[in-house]
Write an enzyme that holds these catalytic residues in place. Structure first.
Site, PDB file in Angstrom:
ATOM      1  N   PRO A 137     -44.620 -17.741 -21.053  1.00 35.92           N
ATOM      2  CA  PRO A 137     -44.497 -17.410 -22.473  1.00 35.92           C
ATOM      3  C   PRO A 137     -45.827 -17.630 -23.196  1.00 35.92           C
ATOM      4  O   PRO A 137     -46.522 -18.627 -22.965  1.00 35.92           O
ATOM      5  CB  PRO A 137     -43.425 -18.387 -22.961  1.00 35.92           C
ATOM      6  CG  PRO A 137     -42.631 -18.715 -21.740  1.00 35.92           C
ATOM      7  CD  PRO A 137     -43.625 -18.723 -20.620  1.00 35.92           C
ATOM      8  N   GLU A 138     -46.169 -16.673 -24.049  1.00 29.81           N
ATOM      9  CA  GLU A 138     -47.408 -16.749 -24.812  1.00 29.81           C
ATOM     10  C   GLU A 138     -47.068 -16.946 -26.287  1.00 29.81           C
ATOM     11  O   GLU A 138     -45.923 -17.233 -26.632  1.00 29.81           O
ATOM     12  CB  GLU A 138     -48.246 -15.494 -24.561  1.00 29.81           C
ATOM     13  CG  GLU A 138     -48.569 -15.285 -23.085  1.00 29.81           C
ATOM     14  CD  GLU A 138     -49.380 -14.036 -22.806  1.00 29.81           C
ATOM     15  OE1 GLU A 138     -50.130 -13.587 -23.701  1.00 29.81           O
ATOM     16  OE2 GLU A 138     -49.281 -13.487 -21.685  1.00 29.81           O
TER      17      GLU A 138
ATOM     18  N   HIS B 279     -30.867 -26.269 -13.621  1.00 31.28           N
ATOM     19  CA  HIS B 279     -32.203 -26.691 -14.037  1.00 31.28           C
ATOM     20  C   HIS B 279     -32.266 -27.090 -15.511  1.00 31.28           C
ATOM     21  O   HIS B 279     -33.313 -26.971 -16.146  1.00 31.28           O
ATOM     22  CB  HIS B 279     -33.248 -25.618 -13.729  1.00 31.28           C
ATOM     23  CG  HIS B 279     -33.142 -25.043 -12.354  1.00 31.28           C
ATOM     24  ND1 HIS B 279     -33.403 -25.784 -11.219  1.00 31.28           N
ATOM     25  CD2 HIS B 279     -32.766 -23.802 -11.940  1.00 31.28           C
ATOM     26  CE1 HIS B 279     -33.209 -25.008 -10.154  1.00 31.28           C
ATOM     27  NE2 HIS B 279     -32.824 -23.824 -10.559  1.00 31.28           N
TER      28      HIS B 279
ATOM     29  N   ARG C 189     -38.875 -24.153 -12.726  1.00 35.99           N
ATOM     30  CA  ARG C 189     -40.074 -24.532 -11.977  1.00 35.99           C
ATOM     31  C   ARG C 189     -40.620 -25.895 -12.360  1.00 35.99           C
ATOM     32  O   ARG C 189     -41.565 -26.383 -11.745  1.00 35.99           O
ATOM     33  CB  ARG C 189     -41.149 -23.446 -12.140  1.00 35.99           C
ATOM     34  CG  ARG C 189     -40.650 -22.082 -11.667  1.00 35.99           C
ATOM     35  CD  ARG C 189     -41.734 -21.041 -11.655  1.00 35.99           C
ATOM     36  NE  ARG C 189     -42.726 -21.295 -10.621  1.00 35.99           N
ATOM     37  CZ  ARG C 189     -43.741 -20.470 -10.344  1.00 35.99           C
ATOM     38  NH1 ARG C 189     -43.893 -19.351 -11.035  1.00 35.99           N
ATOM     39  NH2 ARG C 189     -44.601 -20.763  -9.400  1.00 35.99           N
TER      40      ARG C 189
END
Length: 278
Positions: free
Chosen positions: A2-3, A93, A112
């Protein structure tokens, strides 16, 4: 990863739904997401605090708390912040759960586990979060006049793509939007920054502001892995407007003459049109 537009979309969701809420209880699963401190410190730092605001610097969400401390959330590659009704089934997660005083829950989900949730002292941000303290100008959150970009561009012979990706210079732009910005500005990603004239710099400035703003309005870009979603689990739609990113081998939709080429610039996969961009 994500930016800026995706993180800004999450920030706006937090501003609507989390600000003013008291966090009554906190659970932490995978301790890797609190690796700067500890599970115990995050729980103690958030429990019985009220979220006062939702701010953003670059790709970091920063939420001041009524305790005087602040919460930092960094999504990194696969992090998500989701809001749900109390007792809802949690996705795999889910590493941090914040119970809110209105019965809802805020989850930090990260397959992750590169992302982070941290409580820190904002008076010691340079020590506790040096990466945040060292961020450059934020083109959406800060004043970002054309003259500032002109100063940045004229001061270095670095290639434009790595320059845009340098978070110490301009905060928030990542691989996707660097490619899209340079295409809009008609500048090659490997062009030396100090060879860009004033007109090229103005185009670059306008492209940065316009593309980031348009992506924010579209809820960001959600790619094929669908890992980025907003607080309510909704995907963004700006990926439908990408002109070069992920379009290797396609005819350029801007000029209609070039074919989108993929190369590597600054160690990153880079997409551009060799006809449009000079």
């Amino acid at each position: 990863m994500p930016e800026l537009p995706e993180v800004e979309t999450v920030r706006r969701g937090l501003e609507r739904h989390l600000v003013g809420r008291r966090i009554t209880r906190v659970e932490v699963g995978r301790e890797r997401v609190v690796r700067r401190t500890s599970r115990e410190e995050l729980i103690a730092g958030l429990t019985d605090t009220t979220v006062l605001a939702a701010d953003r610097r670059g790709k970091y969400v920063l939420c001041p708390l009524d305790s005087g401390e602040s919460m930092m959330i960094h999504l990194r590659m696969s992090g998500q912040v989701l809001l749900a009704e109390g007792g809802a089934a949690r996705p795999p997660h889910t590493h941090v759960v914040m119970y809110l005083d209105d019965g809802r829950e805020a989850w930090f989900v990260d397959p992750r586990t590169f992302g982070e949730v941290v409580v820190f002292d904002p008076e010691r941000i340079d020590v506790e979060l040096p990466g945040v303290a060292a961020l450059g100008v934020d083109p959406i959150a800060d004043e970002f006049p054309r003259s500032e970009l002109r100063r940045i561009v004229r001061s270095t012979s670095r290639a434009l793509k790595p320059l845009l990706l340098d978070q110490h210079v301009i905060a928030g732009i990542g691989n996707i939007y660097a490619d899209e910005v340079l295409h809009r500005a008609r500048l090659r990603p490997d062009r030396a920054a100090n060879t860009v004239d004033a007109a090229g710099t103005w185009r670059l400035h306008d492209a940065i502001v316009d593309i980031l703003s348009a992506s924010i309005a579209a809820g960001g870009s959600t790619l094929g892995d669908a890992q980025y979603v907003d607080l309510m689990g909704q995907v963004g739609s700006y990926q439908d407007d990408h002109r070069v990113y992920g379009r290797t081998g396609e005819r350029c939709s801007t000029c209609g003459r070039g074919w989108i080429r993929r190369t590597v610039s600054g160690g990153r996969s880079t997409h551009f049109c060799p006809v449009c961009q000079r």
